[in-house]
Enzyme design. Structure first.
Site, PDB file in Angstrom:
ATOM      1  N   GLN A 111       9.301   4.894   0.747  1.00 16.55           N
ATOM      2  CA  GLN A 111       9.824   5.991  -0.072  1.00 16.55           C
ATOM      3  C   GLN A 111       8.672   6.794  -0.687  1.00 16.55           C
ATOM      4  OE1 GLN A 111      13.067   7.055  -0.425  1.00 16.55           O
ATOM      5  NE2 GLN A 111      11.980   8.741  -1.421  1.00 16.55           N
ATOM      6  N   GLU A 137       0.811  -1.230   0.000  1.00 19.79           N
ATOM      7  CA  GLU A 137       0.000   0.000   0.000  1.00 19.79           C
ATOM      8  C   GLU A 137       0.838   1.272   0.000  1.00 19.79           C
ATOM      9  OE1 GLU A 137      -3.667   0.067   1.968  1.00 19.79           O
ATOM     10  OE2 GLU A 137      -3.926  -2.090   1.864  1.00 19.79           O
TER      11      GLU A 137
HETATM   12  C1  LIG Z   1       3.187  -9.171   0.652  1.00 14.41           C
HETATM   13  C2  LIG Z   1       2.652  -8.293  -0.441  1.00 14.41           C
HETATM   14  C3  LIG Z   1       1.274  -8.229  -0.683  1.00 14.41           C
HETATM   15  C4  LIG Z   1       0.751  -7.434  -1.715  1.00 14.41           C
HETATM   16  N1  LIG Z   1      -0.611  -7.429  -1.953  1.00 14.41           N
HETATM   17  C5  LIG Z   1      -1.115  -6.710  -3.004  1.00 14.41           C
HETATM   18  C6  LIG Z   1      -2.525  -6.768  -3.335  1.00 14.41           C
HETATM   19  O1  LIG Z   1      -3.320  -7.466  -2.687  1.00 14.41           O
HETATM   20  N2  LIG Z   1      -2.973  -6.029  -4.396  1.00 14.41           N
HETATM   21  C7  LIG Z   1      -2.131  -5.258  -5.152  1.00 14.41           C
HETATM   22  O2  LIG Z   1      -2.592  -4.622  -6.100  1.00 14.41           O
HETATM   23  N3  LIG Z   1      -0.786  -5.203  -4.873  1.00 14.41           N
HETATM   24  C8  LIG Z   1      -0.255  -5.907  -3.828  1.00 14.41           C
HETATM   25  N4  LIG Z   1       1.098  -5.883  -3.547  1.00 14.41           N
HETATM   26  C9  LIG Z   1       1.983  -5.111  -4.397  1.00 14.41           C
HETATM   27  C10 LIG Z   1       2.480  -3.816  -3.744  1.00 14.41           C
HETATM   28  O3  LIG Z   1       1.443  -2.873  -3.713  1.00 14.41           O
HETATM   29  C11 LIG Z   1       3.706  -3.333  -4.548  1.00 14.41           C
HETATM   30  O4  LIG Z   1       4.754  -4.254  -4.325  1.00 14.41           O
HETATM   31  C12 LIG Z   1       4.133  -1.944  -4.139  1.00 14.41           C
HETATM   32  O5  LIG Z   1       3.211  -0.991  -4.599  1.00 14.41           O
HETATM   33  C13 LIG Z   1       5.524  -1.579  -4.700  1.00 14.41           C
HETATM   34  O6  LIG Z   1       5.585  -1.807  -6.068  1.00 14.41           O
HETATM   35  P1  LIG Z   1       6.798  -2.622  -6.713  1.00 14.41           P
HETATM   36  O7  LIG Z   1       6.977  -3.857  -5.922  1.00 14.41           O
HETATM   37  O8  LIG Z   1       6.523  -2.757  -8.168  1.00 14.41           O
HETATM   38  O9  LIG Z   1       8.076  -1.727  -6.489  1.00 14.41           O
HETATM   39  P2  LIG Z   1       8.544  -0.478  -7.379  1.00 14.41           P
HETATM   40  O10 LIG Z   1       7.405   0.459  -7.610  1.00 14.41           O
HETATM   41  O11 LIG Z   1       9.249  -0.993  -8.575  1.00 14.41           O
HETATM   42  O12 LIG Z   1       9.560   0.227  -6.403  1.00 14.41           O
HETATM   43  C14 LIG Z   1      10.902  -0.252  -6.197  1.00 14.41           C
HETATM   44  C15 LIG Z   1      11.630   0.769  -5.343  1.00 14.41           C
HETATM   45  O13 LIG Z   1      11.686   2.050  -6.014  1.00 14.41           O
HETATM   46  C16 LIG Z   1      11.120   3.064  -5.194  1.00 14.41           C
HETATM   47  N5  LIG Z   1      10.374   4.022  -6.035  1.00 14.41           N
HETATM   48  C17 LIG Z   1       9.490   3.725  -7.007  1.00 14.41           C
HETATM   49  N6  LIG Z   1       8.987   4.865  -7.547  1.00 14.41           N
HETATM   50  C18 LIG Z   1       9.563   5.894  -6.899  1.00 14.41           C
HETATM   51  C19 LIG Z   1       9.454   7.317  -6.980  1.00 14.41           C
HETATM   52  N7  LIG Z   1       8.635   7.918  -7.840  1.00 14.41           N
HETATM   53  N8  LIG Z   1      10.212   8.065  -6.150  1.00 14.41           N
HETATM   54  C20 LIG Z   1      11.047   7.487  -5.264  1.00 14.41           C
HETATM   55  N9  LIG Z   1      11.203   6.141  -5.132  1.00 14.41           N
HETATM   56  C21 LIG Z   1      10.464   5.361  -5.928  1.00 14.41           C
HETATM   57  C22 LIG Z   1      10.168   2.348  -4.246  1.00 14.41           C
HETATM   58  O14 LIG Z   1       9.985   3.080  -3.063  1.00 14.41           O
HETATM   59  C23 LIG Z   1      10.912   1.039  -4.009  1.00 14.41           C
HETATM   60  O15 LIG Z   1      11.847   1.219  -2.996  1.00 14.41           O
HETATM   61  C24 LIG Z   1       1.635  -6.657  -2.527  1.00 14.41           C
HETATM   62  C25 LIG Z   1       3.025  -6.709  -2.271  1.00 14.41           C
HETATM   63  C26 LIG Z   1       3.542  -7.504  -1.259  1.00 14.41           C
HETATM   64  C27 LIG Z   1       5.037  -7.530  -1.013  1.00 14.41           C
END
Ligand SMILES: Cc1cc2nc3c(=O)[nH]c(=O)nc-3n(C[C@H](O)[C@H](O)[C@H](O)COP(=O)(O)OP(=O)(O)OC[C@H]3O[C@@H](n4cnc5c(N)ncnc54)[C@H](O)[C@@H]3O)c2cc1C
Length: 396
Positions: free
Chosen positions: A379, A375
């Site tokens: 960052q 959620e």
């Molecule tokens: C246990 C678990 C349960 C989950 N359940 C759900 C669910 O039920 N439904 C659902 O839709 N999703 C779910 N998710 C997904 C979750 O919402 C995403 O993992 C999360 O939004 C981060 O996206 P990402 O993993 O693609 O990381 P990325 O967006 O690729 O981010 C990677 C890194 O880059 C940083 N970053 C990215 N963009 C920026 C920016 N603009 N400025 C500064 N830093 C930045 C982030 O902070 C992070 O440190 C789940 C994830 C986990 C781990």
């Protein structure tokens, strides 16, 4: 601000504590040991359904929702946060994996048509068996950048055709329906997003793959694909009128804003469990005579209290119907960090015992990491807060 806990609240918390100790923690430990989500037919789920849990808050067709009785503290957001903390203390993964309409319920309640409430929440009025629903936003190429999702929705006569892929979606493979966030035009960003109910077994919905996770093993996080999935127009959440003026994206973001203090409360709960277990371990191993050990445990406990107060403030503002975006982000950013720090300290105190991988603190250390990711990562919360500080809108 008023955070005092009255008798009805205390009774609810005591009940949660007892269930946490006797039911939630044992089931969570079992799932962690076996390295897989609690099975759909597990006696624990059947017991919950028998007890009348896993139900919707929607009162049913034609029934008016009972307004909260004046002074009924047990229906406040603050109470919900205290319960979220207490259940996470015993096992956060179990709480998330419990049957019920889950994350998308609030969106359906606020945006759904009467017909949609009946069709999609009706099955949760008195479920005959454990049932789930879930919300799918994240994609392999769009996590933090939720406005950049690519799963497409194309109008075809009276229906919609959905194509794309989603990942890390909680309980997706066991859900009766999935609220899938899509776009009708990826070049138009937020305003072009639409949410659809996709029912289990709809042709083209498939490729379910349960992801391997380091922690929170009690519930499944699943990727899946949508391959020319044909959806009736009646499955567009709220109908087309709702999607004017960027409402589609706001629909999704509403879920997340409501969810952040809950994640913060979960993190505080996990952190509290770490502190309690650390004290037990430190006492058993004669570590508490060392002022440095005492000082670091006390520091961690103090940070967690600070996070809890912020979290309760976010909930209290919600109860007053006042904006809480800043507090929601602050509480989530702080609580996830201090709970992670507490778990790191716990692991340090365990020394080689932690490396064996069979101590509760080691499990909590693996569980707590997700609190900084789900959620909106820490960052991203910091981006929101800094934009708020200088008077910019939260997304830019
Ligand atoms: C246990 C678990 C349960 C989950 N359940 C759900 C669910 O039920 N439904 C659902 O839709 N999703 C779910 N998710 C997904 C979750 O919402 C995403 O993992 C999360 O939004 C981060 O996206 P990402 O993993 O693609 O990381 P990325 O967006 O690729 O981010 C990677 C890194 O880059 C940083 N970053 C990215 N963009 C920026 C920016 N603009 N400025 C500064 N830093 C930045 C982030 O902070 C992070 O440190 C789940 C994830 C986990 C781990």
């Amino acid at each position: 601000m008023e955070f005092s806990i009255d008798k009805p609240m205390r009774e609810k918390l005591e009940e949660a504590r007892e269930r946490g100790r006797t039911e939630v923690r044992p089931v969570g430990l079992e799932a962690d040991r076996l390295g897989r989500a609690i099975p759909v037919d597990h006696p624990y789920f059947l017991k919950l359904i028998k007890r009348g849990e896993g139900r919707t808050g929607w009162p049913g067709p034609g029934v008016q929702a009972e307004p909260p009785r004046p002074g009924d503290s047990t229906r406040s957001t603050v109470m919900a946060l205290l319960l979220a903390e207490e259940y996470a203390y015993w096992d956060r993964g179990v709480g998330v994996g419990n049957p019920g309409p889950g994350l998308p319920e609030s969106n359906v309640l606020s945006m759904g048509t009467d017909e949609q409430k009946e069709r999609f929440l009706g099955i949760f009025l008195k479920p005959d068996r454990p049932r789930w629903a879930c919300f799918a936003m994240t994609e392999p190429g769009a996590g933090s950048d939720a406005a950049g999702i690519q799963t497409s929705a194309r109008k075809d006569g009276d229906a919609w055709i959905l194509n794309g892929a989603k990942c890390f979606i909680g309980s997706a493979s066991r859900s009766d329906w999935i609220l899938v966030q899509t776009t009708i035009d990826p070049s138009k960003g937020r305003g072009a997003q639409r949410a659809f109910f996709v029912e289990k077994d709809t042709p083209g919905l498939g490729g379910f793959k349960i992801e391997k996770k380091m922690g929170m093993k009690a519930y499944e996080s699943t990727s899946f694909t949508l391959d020319d999935v044909r959806i009736p127009a009646a499955n567009l959440l709220g109908g087309e009128e709702r999607y004017q003026q960027q409402a589609g994206f706001k629909t999704a973001m509403r879920t997340f804003n409501a969810g952040r203090p809950v994640i913060a409360a979960n993190a505080v709960g996990i952190g509290r469990a770490v502190i309690d277990e650390s004290l037990v371990f430190a006492r058993e191993h004669d570590l508490l005579g060392d002022v440095r050990v005492r000082d670091r445990i006390e520091h961690s406990a103090r940070q967690l209290r600070k996070a809890r107060l912020l979290c309760l403030r976010a909930g209290w503002l919600a109860d007053q119907q006042r904006p809480n975006i800043l507090e929601a982000s602050m509480s989530k950013a702080l609580a996830a960090t201090v709970a992670y720090d507490a778990a790191s300290l716990g692991m340090e105190l365990l020394g080689s015992v932690g490396a064996r991988g069979d101590h509760l603190i080691e499990k909590l250390y693996r569980d707590v990491k997700a609190m900084d990711i789900v959620e909106g990562t820490g960052q991203i919360q910091r981006v929101i807060m800094s934009r708020n500080l200088v008077g910019l809108s939260s997304r830019g």
